[in-house]
Scaffold this motif. Structure first.
Motif, PDB file in Angstrom:
ATOM      1  N   ASP A 172     -10.650  -1.913 -20.649  1.00 26.98           N
ATOM      2  CA  ASP A 172     -11.381  -1.859 -21.907  1.00 26.98           C
ATOM      3  C   ASP A 172     -12.653  -1.045 -21.687  1.00 26.98           C
ATOM      4  O   ASP A 172     -13.485  -1.384 -20.842  1.00 26.98           O
ATOM      5  CB  ASP A 172     -11.734  -3.286 -22.356  1.00 26.98           C
ATOM      6  CG  ASP A 172     -12.312  -3.347 -23.757  1.00 26.98           C
ATOM      7  OD1 ASP A 172     -13.246  -2.579 -24.051  1.00 26.98           O
ATOM      8  OD2 ASP A 172     -11.842  -4.182 -24.554  1.00 26.98           O
ATOM      9  N   ASP A 173     -12.819   0.060 -22.418  1.00 29.04           N
ATOM     10  CA  ASP A 173     -14.001   0.905 -22.275  1.00 29.04           C
ATOM     11  C   ASP A 173     -14.919   0.784 -23.493  1.00 29.04           C
ATOM     12  O   ASP A 173     -15.660   1.704 -23.823  1.00 29.04           O
ATOM     13  CB  ASP A 173     -13.602   2.365 -22.062  1.00 29.04           C
ATOM     14  CG  ASP A 173     -12.800   2.934 -23.229  1.00 29.04           C
ATOM     15  OD1 ASP A 173     -12.533   2.186 -24.197  1.00 29.04           O
ATOM     16  OD2 ASP A 173     -12.442   4.122 -23.166  1.00 29.04           O
ATOM     17  N   SER A 174     -14.898  -0.374 -24.154  1.00 31.05           N
ATOM     18  CA  SER A 174     -15.627  -0.564 -25.409  1.00 31.05           C
ATOM     19  C   SER A 174     -17.137  -0.714 -25.220  1.00 31.05           C
ATOM     20  O   SER A 174     -17.879  -0.696 -26.187  1.00 31.05           O
ATOM     21  CB  SER A 174     -15.104  -1.807 -26.125  1.00 31.05           C
ATOM     22  OG  SER A 174     -15.375  -2.971 -25.359  1.00 31.05           O
ATOM     23  N   ARG A 175     -17.601  -0.912 -23.987  1.00 28.30           N
ATOM     24  CA  ARG A 175     -18.996  -1.199 -23.707  1.00 28.30           C
ATOM     25  C   ARG A 175     -19.463  -2.463 -24.426  1.00 28.30           C
ATOM     26  O   ARG A 175     -20.646  -2.632 -24.730  1.00 28.30           O
ATOM     27  CB  ARG A 175     -19.897  -0.007 -24.065  1.00 28.30           C
ATOM     28  CG  ARG A 175     -19.577   1.250 -23.276  1.00 28.30           C
ATOM     29  CD  ARG A 175     -20.612   2.334 -23.477  1.00 28.30           C
ATOM     30  NE  ARG A 175     -20.256   3.544 -22.741  1.00 28.30           N
ATOM     31  CZ  ARG A 175     -21.018   4.633 -22.686  1.00 28.30           C
ATOM     32  NH1 ARG A 175     -22.167   4.673 -23.335  1.00 28.30           N
ATOM     33  NH2 ARG A 175     -20.626   5.687 -21.988  1.00 28.30           N
ATOM     34  N   PHE A 178     -16.126  -7.364 -23.770  1.00 25.18           N
ATOM     35  CA  PHE A 178     -14.735  -7.276 -23.337  1.00 25.18           C
ATOM     36  C   PHE A 178     -14.505  -6.142 -22.338  1.00 25.18           C
ATOM     37  O   PHE A 178     -13.391  -5.977 -21.849  1.00 25.18           O
ATOM     38  CB  PHE A 178     -13.815  -7.067 -24.550  1.00 25.18           C
ATOM     39  CG  PHE A 178     -13.584  -8.317 -25.352  1.00 25.18           C
ATOM     40  CD1 PHE A 178     -12.716  -9.308 -24.904  1.00 25.18           C
ATOM     41  CD2 PHE A 178     -14.228  -8.502 -26.563  1.00 25.18           C
ATOM     42  CE1 PHE A 178     -12.492 -10.446 -25.641  1.00 25.18           C
ATOM     43  CE2 PHE A 178     -14.013  -9.653 -27.316  1.00 25.18           C
ATOM     44  CZ  PHE A 178     -13.149 -10.628 -26.854  1.00 25.18           C
ATOM     45  N   GLN A 179     -15.540  -5.364 -22.045  1.00 26.27           N
ATOM     46  CA  GLN A 179     -15.341  -4.208 -21.185  1.00 26.27           C
ATOM     47  C   GLN A 179     -14.802  -4.634 -19.820  1.00 26.27           C
ATOM     48  O   GLN A 179     -14.978  -5.773 -19.387  1.00 26.27           O
ATOM     49  CB  GLN A 179     -16.639  -3.428 -21.028  1.00 26.27           C
ATOM     50  CG  GLN A 179     -17.720  -4.130 -20.254  1.00 26.27           C
ATOM     51  CD  GLN A 179     -19.012  -3.332 -20.237  1.00 26.27           C
ATOM     52  OE1 GLN A 179     -19.104  -2.233 -20.784  1.00 26.27           O
ATOM     53  NE2 GLN A 179     -20.038  -3.882 -19.614  1.00 26.27           N
ATOM     54  N   THR A 180     -14.167  -3.717 -19.134  1.00 25.93           N
ATOM     55  CA  THR A 180     -13.497  -4.006 -17.869  1.00 25.93           C
ATOM     56  C   THR A 180     -14.465  -4.570 -16.839  1.00 25.93           C
ATOM     57  O   THR A 180     -15.558  -4.052 -16.647  1.00 25.93           O
ATOM     58  CB  THR A 180     -12.837  -2.732 -17.328  1.00 25.93           C
ATOM     59  OG1 THR A 180     -11.882  -2.267 -18.286  1.00 25.93           O
ATOM     60  CG2 THR A 180     -12.142  -2.991 -16.002  1.00 25.93           C
ATOM     61  N   LYS A 181     -14.031  -5.640 -16.194  1.00 24.20           N
ATOM     62  CA  LYS A 181     -14.819  -6.301 -15.154  1.00 24.20           C
ATOM     63  C   LYS A 181     -14.280  -5.934 -13.772  1.00 24.20           C
ATOM     64  O   LYS A 181     -13.160  -5.450 -13.619  1.00 24.20           O
ATOM     65  CB  LYS A 181     -14.742  -7.818 -15.323  1.00 24.20           C
ATOM     66  CG  LYS A 181     -15.084  -8.341 -16.718  1.00 24.20           C
ATOM     67  CD  LYS A 181     -16.533  -8.121 -17.067  1.00 24.20           C
ATOM     68  CE  LYS A 181     -16.906  -8.774 -18.382  1.00 24.20           C
ATOM     69  NZ  LYS A 181     -16.353  -8.069 -19.570  1.00 24.20           N
TER      70      LYS A 181
END
Length: 285
Positions: A172-175, A178-181
């Motif tokens: 997920d690159d939504s900032r 939910f962005q990637t952890k």
């Protein structure tokens, strides 16, 4: 990567003096640490012996270049409305990817003295080891029921994290939140476990599990020293809580890190706390 872990007894030495400076100096004498994990750090408890003051603030001033993360297991107010907090602190000069504070179980155990407990987790990016979850905790002393529940919860936290590393969520690159952890199976679990290596909770912590294969947490002392008995970390000088010195401050490491333990030692001289500090150092490969 070098890490020091120490139950500081709110930085109160056996001479009764509270000194954050002495704790930092003692840790630095053991190693030029990249990560410092402290238990029993106090803030606002003016009536505790020695009047500990605002120890997270003191530590921040004494550790320039480090980021500090204070996890308050106890967060409460006195009758005058003054806030009081007590718990774990992780300081690191390594890049930080994520911070988590996990409340540990606190099942009812009537008539037994106890307090809430916490596991603070800081995922750091080590140049030599990659992403590593540094977990520090302090388990219940008086209640065996609570301590066993907390040991099981710590193991479950590691199992859950390894599960995410083996089967990560959707990128997920939504900032947004939910962005990637960063998910990693590499972990260091350290602190004051208030149990000895012959207790059943110790075996629970090291019990194998399966996600993408057989995995477990290893005692770093035995990974380095084989069958040699643990050096004592409690009751070495002060026998208030029992007649014999014991080991109860441990460093557990994940499968990938166990063979990389280059050094693990206990300072058997300092009396800056009622516990002895432990240092662990890892090889790059």
């Amino acid at each position: 990567m070098k890490l020091v872990t120490w139950n500081t007894q709110w930085c109160r030495g056996l001479d009764g003096t509270v000194s954050v400076q002495r704790i930092v100096d003692g840790a630095r004498a053991m190693a030029d640490f990249d990560v410092l994990c402290l238990q029993e750090i106090a803030q606002g408890y003016a009536d505790m012996p020695g009047g500990p003051g605002d120890q997270p603030a003191e530590l921040q001033s004494l550790l320039p270049g480090f980021q500090l993360f204070f996890g308050a297991a106890v967060d409460e107010f006195d009758t005058a409305g003054h806030r009081m907090r007590f718990g774990n602190l992780i300081a690191t000069r390594l890049p930080v990817r994520q911070v988590q504070h996990h409340t540990l179980p606190w099942p009812a155990d009537g008539g037994v003295r106890s307090m809430p407990r916490l596991c603070t987790v800081v995922t750091v990016q080590s140049p030599a080891l990659g992403a590593v979850r540094v977990m520090t905790t302090h388990l219940e002393y008086y209640s065996k029921v609570q301590r066993m529940a907390q040991a099981r919860a710590l193991r479950d936290l590691h199992i859950e994290a390894c599960g995410h590393a083996a089967a990560p969520p959707l990128d997920d690159d939504s900032r947004s939140p939910f962005q990637t952890k960063v998910h990693t199976p590499h972990a260091i679990l350290c602190g004051d476990f208030n149990l000895g290596p012959t207790e059943p909770e110790y075996d629970v912590l090291r019990q194998p599990f399966v996600t993408d294969g057989a995995r477990r947490l290893h005692d770093a002392w035995h990974a380095r020293h084989g069958d040699t008995a643990h050096a004592p970390t409690f009751r070495l000088f002060d026998r208030t809580y029992g007649p014999e010195p014991v080991a109860c401050d441990f460093v557990f490491v994940s499968d990938e890190l166990a063979p990389r333990v280059r050094r693990i030692d206990v300072d058997l001289q300092t009396q800056a706390s009622d516990h002895q500090p432990v240092v662990v150092e890892f090889d790059a490969a």
